[in-house]
Design a protein around this motif. Sequence first.
Motif: not given
Length: 534
Positions: A9-15
């Motif tokens: 569920t990680e969102t870090a670094g996503l556009a």
Amino acid sequence: MDSHDVFSTETAGLADVAPTGLVRLHDGDLLELGIGAVRKRIDDAELRMLAYNGSIPGPTLHVDQDSEITVQVRNDGDVETTVHWHGLRLENRYDGVPHETQKPIQIGGSFTYKLQFPDPGLYWYHPHMREDFAQEMGLYGAIVVKPSDSSYWPAVDRQLTLTVDDLLVEDGHIAPFNRSGPTFTAMGRFGNVMLINGETQFSGQAVQGEVVRLYLVNTANTRIFNVAVRGARAKLVGGDSGRYERETFIEAVLLAPSERAVVDVLFDAPGEVRLENRTPDRVYDLGGFTVTAGEGGVAAASFDTLRTDPDLTAVHQSIGPDLDRKPDKVLAFLSQMPLLYGGDDVLASSYACPMHPDVTATEPSKCPQCGMKLVPSTAMPQEAAAHGGHDHGDGLEWEDLMPEINRASDPGNMIWQLVDRETGDENGAITWAFTVGDRVKIRLVNEMDSDHPMHHPFHIHGAGRFLILSRDDEPETNLVWKDTVLVRAGETVDILLDVSNPGLWMAHCHIAEHTESGMMFSFNVARRPEPVSS
């Protein structure tokens, strides 16, 4: 739940998710379609989701009837995948069924599809691997096929495509999915956030006197939507695969997962017009249009005309013998639920229904509202006992009435079955075989004598199209070509499949968790032999 067995569920670094675009494609064109993770904010939650070309929904494709395009799909998502082009009567090798029509697209891999569009109307695309996960995470998009006959549809001033969906968000994340397989397999994964075109609210503008065509598709895993337009006049003109035999004015249109409707709306007065999902117990507001005073367009002059399709009228007149004859195939929908009924029978002083805990008895019996077997009251999960239920007598489950039981269900303790009544074969063991040109009458029997009777949207891939002949022996009065039919609990539906496309084709329940639990099979369609010349 094992933390190593869940998808990230990680969102870090996503556009950030991009707006959904419209892509106009002509015969011979190429579309590059990429799958990848994106970051999307819904209310106060920042969510990791999956997108086609960075948007949720993916790009809306506008194509011409009888054209062919090429789609190059690259998979940079979280799971191996395929793309199924839902409702299209295309070449079998491009149907997107893993291990049957193609190899799965590995993460980092790609696959090239060639798509044909023989029929006008509204279609859509989505994964056919771990559909419960990947589709819920945002992988879906619409396809509008422009008819070659310019008079096919009634006149409108413009058109919009609307996807309706829901999403289960808990503690700031999409509720976790197991990598090892689906959960929520009893009822399907109901969401607590309603989505329209990927957002919690639709916001549109219209001018008084304007007629707008709404292309509606239900992309939810399990939720039924009853879509209404409050404050304007609505006319149902089309369904899954083209236009209805007769256009009708409507208050609302019922859409099971994967079903489509084409609805023309006349904004006849300035003000607010709301889009709603109307269920027996509540109304969900999906957003709406702000209508300003003005002169609108030219389409309003013909809006009151209800047209009839001569081709479907002729077909309707020809199917009389099919109504009366015996079915060629009988397919039963059944379930076993070891989660609730797998132990030894225990005598108890009181019993209650898992879905309707207010229904009790002093001895083992079945719930008169939903057909489920009563369980000892001491075995009833606390939340289920507190949740309560509703009886609408419509054979539909509008909400999750046993959430904790549903959350605990998986393919090992909730078994869904499609059963060939002639052979007794179940699910993947069913071996039907047809030939191009066959007209196959299939009887769908949604058995109440089942551990968990519930509705099922039954979908047949591109072997052909079908007509609904009757429901519980009542003939269908207004025909439309279909690829999905909603079969309510306890209902018997007869359909007539017009077999037109050779290959190996899948049929399944389109509740994503039921599909992933094995409620599916494939059948062969042979080419018709060429006549021998004398």
